[in-house]
Structure formats: C-alpha cells, structure tokens
Design a protein around this motif. Structure first.
Motif, PDB file in Angstrom:
ATOM      1  N   PHE A  70       0.826  -1.207   0.000  1.00  0.00           N
ATOM      2  CA  PHE A  70       0.000   0.000   0.000  1.00  0.00           C
ATOM      3  C   PHE A  70       0.862   1.259   0.000  1.00  0.00           C
ATOM      4  CE2 PHE A  70      -2.672   3.314   1.726  1.00  0.00           C
ATOM      5  CZ  PHE A  70      -3.925   3.056   1.175  1.00  0.00           C
ATOM      6  N   HIS A  87       1.359   4.232  -3.145  1.00  0.00           N
ATOM      7  CA  HIS A  87       0.925   5.620  -2.949  1.00  0.00           C
ATOM      8  C   HIS A  87       2.047   6.568  -2.565  1.00  0.00           C
ATOM      9  CE1 HIS A  87      -3.064   4.094  -3.512  1.00  0.00           C
ATOM     10  NE2 HIS A  87      -2.809   3.174  -2.610  1.00  0.00           N
ATOM     11  N   ASP A 108      -3.753  11.037   0.459  1.00  0.00           N
ATOM     12  CA  ASP A 108      -4.806  10.937   1.466  1.00  0.00           C
ATOM     13  C   ASP A 108      -6.104  11.415   0.818  1.00  0.00           C
ATOM     14  OD1 ASP A 108      -6.085  10.453   3.863  1.00  0.00           O
ATOM     15  OD2 ASP A 108      -4.728  11.686   5.052  1.00  0.00           O
ATOM     16  N   VAL A 109      -7.209  11.259   1.507  1.00  0.00           N
ATOM     17  CA  VAL A 109      -8.494  11.721   0.991  1.00  0.00           C
ATOM     18  C   VAL A 109      -8.405  13.208   0.685  1.00  0.00           C
ATOM     19  CG1 VAL A 109     -10.933  12.094   1.553  1.00  0.00           C
ATOM     20  CG2 VAL A 109      -9.828   9.940   2.166  1.00  0.00           C
ATOM     21  N   TYR A 147      -8.056  11.581  -4.553  1.00  0.00           N
ATOM     22  CA  TYR A 147      -8.310  10.450  -3.667  1.00  0.00           C
ATOM     23  C   TYR A 147      -9.653  10.662  -2.977  1.00  0.00           C
ATOM     24  CZ  TYR A 147      -3.691   8.315  -4.047  1.00  0.00           C
ATOM     25  OH  TYR A 147      -2.568   7.676  -4.505  1.00  0.00           O
ATOM     26  N   THR A 200     -11.065   7.777  -1.315  1.00  0.00           N
ATOM     27  CA  THR A 200     -10.959   6.809  -0.222  1.00  0.00           C
ATOM     28  C   THR A 200      -9.477   6.537   0.007  1.00  0.00           C
ATOM     29  OG1 THR A 200     -13.033   5.749  -0.884  1.00  0.00           O
ATOM     30  CG2 THR A 200     -11.604   4.493   0.580  1.00  0.00           C
ATOM     31  N   PHE A 201      -9.080   6.448   1.270  1.00  0.00           N
ATOM     32  CA  PHE A 201      -7.694   6.135   1.593  1.00  0.00           C
ATOM     33  C   PHE A 201      -7.680   5.458   2.957  1.00  0.00           C
ATOM     34  CE2 PHE A 201      -3.244   6.926   2.684  1.00  0.00           C
ATOM     35  CZ  PHE A 201      -2.616   6.676   1.469  1.00  0.00           C
ATOM     36  N   ARG A 213      -5.522   2.871   4.726  1.00  0.00           N
ATOM     37  CA  ARG A 213      -4.300   2.076   4.806  1.00  0.00           C
ATOM     38  C   ARG A 213      -4.513   0.912   5.759  1.00  0.00           C
ATOM     39  NH1 ARG A 213       0.352   1.636   8.004  1.00  0.00           N
ATOM     40  NH2 ARG A 213       2.195   1.221   6.747  1.00  0.00           N
ATOM     41  N   ALA A 257      -7.641   2.107  -1.518  1.00  0.00           N
ATOM     42  CA  ALA A 257      -7.602   3.516  -1.912  1.00  0.00           C
ATOM     43  C   ALA A 257      -8.391   3.630  -3.212  1.00  0.00           C
ATOM     44  CB  ALA A 257      -6.176   3.997  -2.116  1.00  0.00           C
ATOM     45  N   SER A 276     -10.070   1.890  -8.067  1.00  0.00           N
ATOM     46  CA  SER A 276      -9.722   1.543  -6.695  1.00  0.00           C
ATOM     47  C   SER A 276      -8.665   0.452  -6.732  1.00  0.00           C
ATOM     48  CB  SER A 276     -10.945   1.058  -5.910  1.00  0.00           C
ATOM     49  OG  SER A 276     -11.410  -0.173  -6.431  1.00  0.00           O
ATOM     50  N   ARG A 332      -7.292  -2.504  -4.059  1.00  0.00           N
ATOM     51  CA  ARG A 332      -7.540  -3.170  -2.775  1.00  0.00           C
ATOM     52  C   ARG A 332      -6.495  -4.238  -2.535  1.00  0.00           C
ATOM     53  NH1 ARG A 332     -12.641  -2.332  -0.787  1.00  0.00           N
ATOM     54  NH2 ARG A 332     -14.033  -1.249  -2.211  1.00  0.00           N
TER      55      ARG A 332
END
Length: 149
Positions: free
Chosen positions: A18, A22, A47-48, A69, A71-72, A74, A78, A95, A97
């Motif tokens: 992850f 990012h 981050d969001v 972003y 959704t974030f 960790r 994301a 996304s 996952r």
C-alpha cells in the motif's frame, strides 16, 4: 462501460504494498506506465482529498490525468476519481484493494470504470481504451510484484 478488474498475488506485507503504491516520490522506480507522478497543491503524501497527476510514458500516448483520492484506508483500499483527463474520457474512477490471502501473500486488485466521449462514439472508443488500460494495468501490477519480491 462496466467496471473491469485486474488482480495479482504478491508475496509482501499489505502495508508495504500500500505504502509503495501511494508513495509518489518513488513511483517511477517500479511503475513502467508512467513518466511523471506527482502530488499537487503542496500535498506531501496521498490521502483523501489529495490530487495527483500521472503522465503516461510517450509509448502509450503521453497523456496526463489528474485524480483526487476519495478513499484512503491504509493498508486495504484507496480509490480515486478523475478531475482532469484525456479528451476522450468523460469519467474515470479506480480503486486498488489489498487482501491478505496467506501468511505472506496479498491479493492486489485494481478495479476501474470509465466512460468515453463523445457518447455516440463510445461503442468504438471504449473497447480500445479498455484493452489498453487492462494490458497496461497487468504490466504495472507485474512490475510491482517484481519490485517487491
């Protein structure tokens, strides 16, 4: 256009995967699709609400896309949504996952959705764009696996 997904199993810790995906300061070390990857508006980490710009290498058109972003979480998921992109895309969202499937094996799943424009040509444009995105995503995930393993 329905959502499409590409998956790969990677022998690494979910948080490590992850964080690497990012971390825009080292994105070009492993991602063969990109020639530029930056966070915008003074952001120093994903981050969001953070907007990133990714520019494809010239061999795949050199096109740029800005995504935000939305959704974030960790180290599991994301998601981004396009805020500015190539002239032929009306919408794009994706996304990524991670799910632990064995003690040191993580399934990484990249899912994307897009709509082409103009809509009356979508039946021609969308299959081509989907083919390119799927192929390049498979290469990117394989490069991520190679980098980590």
């Amino acid at each position: 256009m329905p959502a499409t997904s590409v998956e790969i199993n990677i022998g690494a810790d979910s948080a490590v995967i992850f964080d690497l995906i990012h971390d825009y300061s080292c994105r070009l070390e492993w991602d063969p699709f990109l020639r530029e990857a930056t966070l915008l508006n003074g952001a120093t980490r994903a981050d969001v609400g953070v907007v990133s710009r990714c520019v494809a290498r010239n061999a795949v058109g050199g096109l740029a896309m800005d995504t935000e972003y939305i959704t974030f979480l960790r180290p599991s998921v994301a998601a981004v949504s396009m805020t500015r992109g190539p002239f032929f895309l009306r919408k794009f969202a994706a996304s990524i996952r991670q799910k632990q499937i064995e003690s040191n094996v993580v399934r990484v799943k990249y899912r994307y959705y897009f709509e082409a424009k103009p809509r009356f040509l979508a039946f021609i444009i969308e299959p081509i764009v989907d083919f390119v995105i799927r192929r390049e995503t498979q290469k990117r995930l394989a490069a991520l696996k190679f980098y980590l393993e």
